[in-house]
Enzyme design. Structure first.
Site, PDB file in Angstrom:
ATOM      1  N   CYS A   1       2.284  61.343 -34.453  1.00 37.97           N
ATOM      2  CA  CYS A   1       2.669  60.391 -33.410  1.00 37.97           C
ATOM      3  C   CYS A   1       4.150  60.057 -33.474  1.00 37.97           C
ATOM      4  CB  CYS A   1       1.826  59.125 -33.522  1.00 37.97           C
ATOM      5  SG  CYS A   1       1.783  58.401 -35.172  1.00 37.97           S
TER       6      CYS A   1
ATOM      7  N   HIS B   1       3.797  51.661 -33.596  1.00 41.24           N
ATOM      8  CA  HIS B   1       5.016  51.825 -34.378  1.00 41.24           C
ATOM      9  C   HIS B   1       6.201  51.395 -33.520  1.00 41.24           C
ATOM     10  CE1 HIS B   1       2.751  54.344 -37.171  1.00 41.24           C
ATOM     11  NE2 HIS B   1       2.506  55.253 -36.243  1.00 41.24           N
TER      12      HIS B   1
END
Lengths: 361, 361
Positions: free
Chosen positions: B140, B220
């Site tokens: 990711c 994130h």
């Protein structure tokens, strides 16, 4: 068609608007919105008529391409009924506006009970709203407790309830609120206001509550103790009682659902809009009898559980359908049907041989 | 129709399965699952053929009413291609199984790059996967960095990139993981492995990365600095560049989106399945030029951004469509189209008078 105006398009208001839109007997007249932000854009994208809180705020909406249908004053005039979903305390300030237009209104549980004639829960006291003009749908926590207590009250009698509410600090989009890294007595005075709030629904019920808040955003969790007047033969009788409640999701032991994170994951997997969990989430394994004392833990999705209650409260005001009839329509249109988890445990039970091992297919 | 087997039905696997199902040129042969839990029930409810990780685990599935289609060994034999979405490190252990059946496979970014011939990002190096049998879709974070760096690399040249990755501690259903109440250097050695991982996609790129993890579960957040070889005339040129990227969601200033909480709320309001955000989320206000240095912050939804990349990697393996063709199909079928927020700011710009005030409608 009941024309419903939603004043306040935030956490609760946007969900109530979507829920009202799904009803066969209601339509959304429009939504009142204060700030021209991403949430306002969403209201416009969903083709809700947007009404600015007041004229002074209209330019901000026009700047992001929202053609206003008017101001909230217009919305109140044009609606058959208003759902006030403004922040706590603002609802009471809005009541004179609704009175001036002779528009009945629902308020949310953040308001004092005195804002309305009746405090409402569809499972517990639907009928009491039938002659009212102003109804308060009780808070997420009080809704969760009312749903939990109603079947016990009816089947065994409640001698006394004692509940500790471990409350989320804010909603998922309110990460700026506290607490962080603390479990804060809130309020530190005991009992908390939640017990008296439950008594607005069950006036005779003896209940004490204790509240605190923790650094989570997903769900509240209740630690519940109820001393019953009559002891059930077995805790399984109680489990079965809740399995048959329409707005209680009983969590079977096998499922691996250990908290709010997995509960939300379950709801997302089920395709629920916004991952909403409209039901109380009750861990079956936590249901425990010690003498007359019943214990359990349940999680309450603070953004969602009052949404079907608002829909039912609108029908209660209308006075044409019973609680059972309204709840059946609401449950079906929203999709309050997460029964597959314990359906599968029923299946298992049916398929077991007398010694408990699994029968061959 | 490409028959795709998904081995591992967790955070990534279940999303890839749903995405593959939406493609016109692919079908889901089935999903491999280890534990008979609520996620397995969901696979069954969605009518995926369920294959147990191995025969010894089959009884648990049968006990909750899941009629198994076989074991993962069968799934590999019956599929044209496997998407391995098992936990980090297990993919490499599975590769001999895929080789034995001569079934090509995708791996996820939790595996070492050596697990496959090519490390893949659809925007950056789609063509390199065309002759491969084993392809690794990068993580990711690496996906987010590759998408961010590709347009800069093409338009201005990257002299050096320096990125601090503020990583979520776990996914929403992994609340049992740490850290709590800490920001932990992770890894404490600098540079972190993320920079070299970006170099598996851009071999020539000079990039250093620093990683730490914090007690969040939603997304994130990257603090990015890129020293450009050629300075843009204005930061607006860079903003425009990203507004034209298909998998970058640029967040306009007016929207009131201040973090991952509001981003997830936006995605839920948009009706995204599981509230997924497949795009990089780039705050326009954070895009800043200081000499040759570009700075910004972007959020990456760790559960979702690699999902369209897996779909494109399957097509790259097939070798029949170009990157642009595949991405267009993937974007349309999944609904990667959250452009309405900056469409509205374009609208504003068009409607402003030369002095910046808003023109009358």
């Amino acid at each position: 068609m009941l024309r419903v105006g939603i004043n306040g398009y935030g956490t609760i208001g946007k969900r109530v608007a979507d829920a009202v839109r799904k009803q066969p007997d209601m339509e959304v007249q429009g939504v009142g919105k204060r700030s021209p932000d991403y949430v306002a854009v969403n209201a416009d994208e969903r083709d809700y008529a947007v009404y600015a809180a007041d004229e002074s705020r209209a330019d901000g909406f026009r700047e992001i391409g929202i053609d206003l249908a008017g101001t909230v004053d217009d919305l109140v005039a044009e609606s058959d009924v208003i759902v006030d979903a403004t922040p706590s305390g603002i609802g009471a300030e809005n009541r004179p506006l609704y009175e001036r237009h002779e528009t009945p209104a629902l308020f949310q549980g953040g308001e004092d009970a005195t804002v309305a004639e009746v405090s409402f829960n569809a499972r517990a006291n639907y009928e009491e709203a039938e002659d009212a003009d102003y109804v308060r749908v009780v808070s997420c926590n009080t809704t969760g407790l009312s749903r939990f207590l109603a079947p016990l009250h009816e089947n065994y009698g409640v001698e006394k309830a004692r509940v500790t509410l471990v409350r989320r600090g804010g909603d998922p989009d309110q990460t700026g609120r506290g607490p962080i890294n603390d479990a804060v007595p809130d309020p530190v005075s005991i009992p908390s206001h939640h017990g008296p709030d439950v008594q607005t629904v069950f006036p005779e019920l003896d209940i004490d509550t204790v509240g605190l808040k923790v650094p989570t955003t997903m769900m509240h969790v209740h630690s519940v103790n109820v001393t019953l007047e009559e002891r059930p033969d077995d805790v399984e009788n109680v489990t079965e009682l809740y399995r048959n409640e329409d707005r209680v999701l009983t969590i079977p032991d096998y499922a691996g659902i250990d908290g709010a994170g997995t509960l939300k994951d379950l709801a997302q997997d089920a395709g629920r809009p916004r991952g909403d969990i409209w039901e109380n989430c009750l861990w079956e394994e936590s249901l425990t009898l010690q003498g007359q004392d019943l214990y359990c833990m349940q999680a309450i999705h603070q953004e969602a559980d009052v949404v079907p209650e608002n829909v039912d409260a609108l029908r209660a005001l209308e006075g044409e359908l019973s609680s059972e009839e309204s709840r059946a329509i609401t449950n079906e249109t929203l999709g309050i049907d997460l029964t597959h988890l314990h359906d599968r445990t029923d299946l298992t039970a049916d398929r077991r041989t007398p010694d408990g091992s699994l029968a061959d297919d």
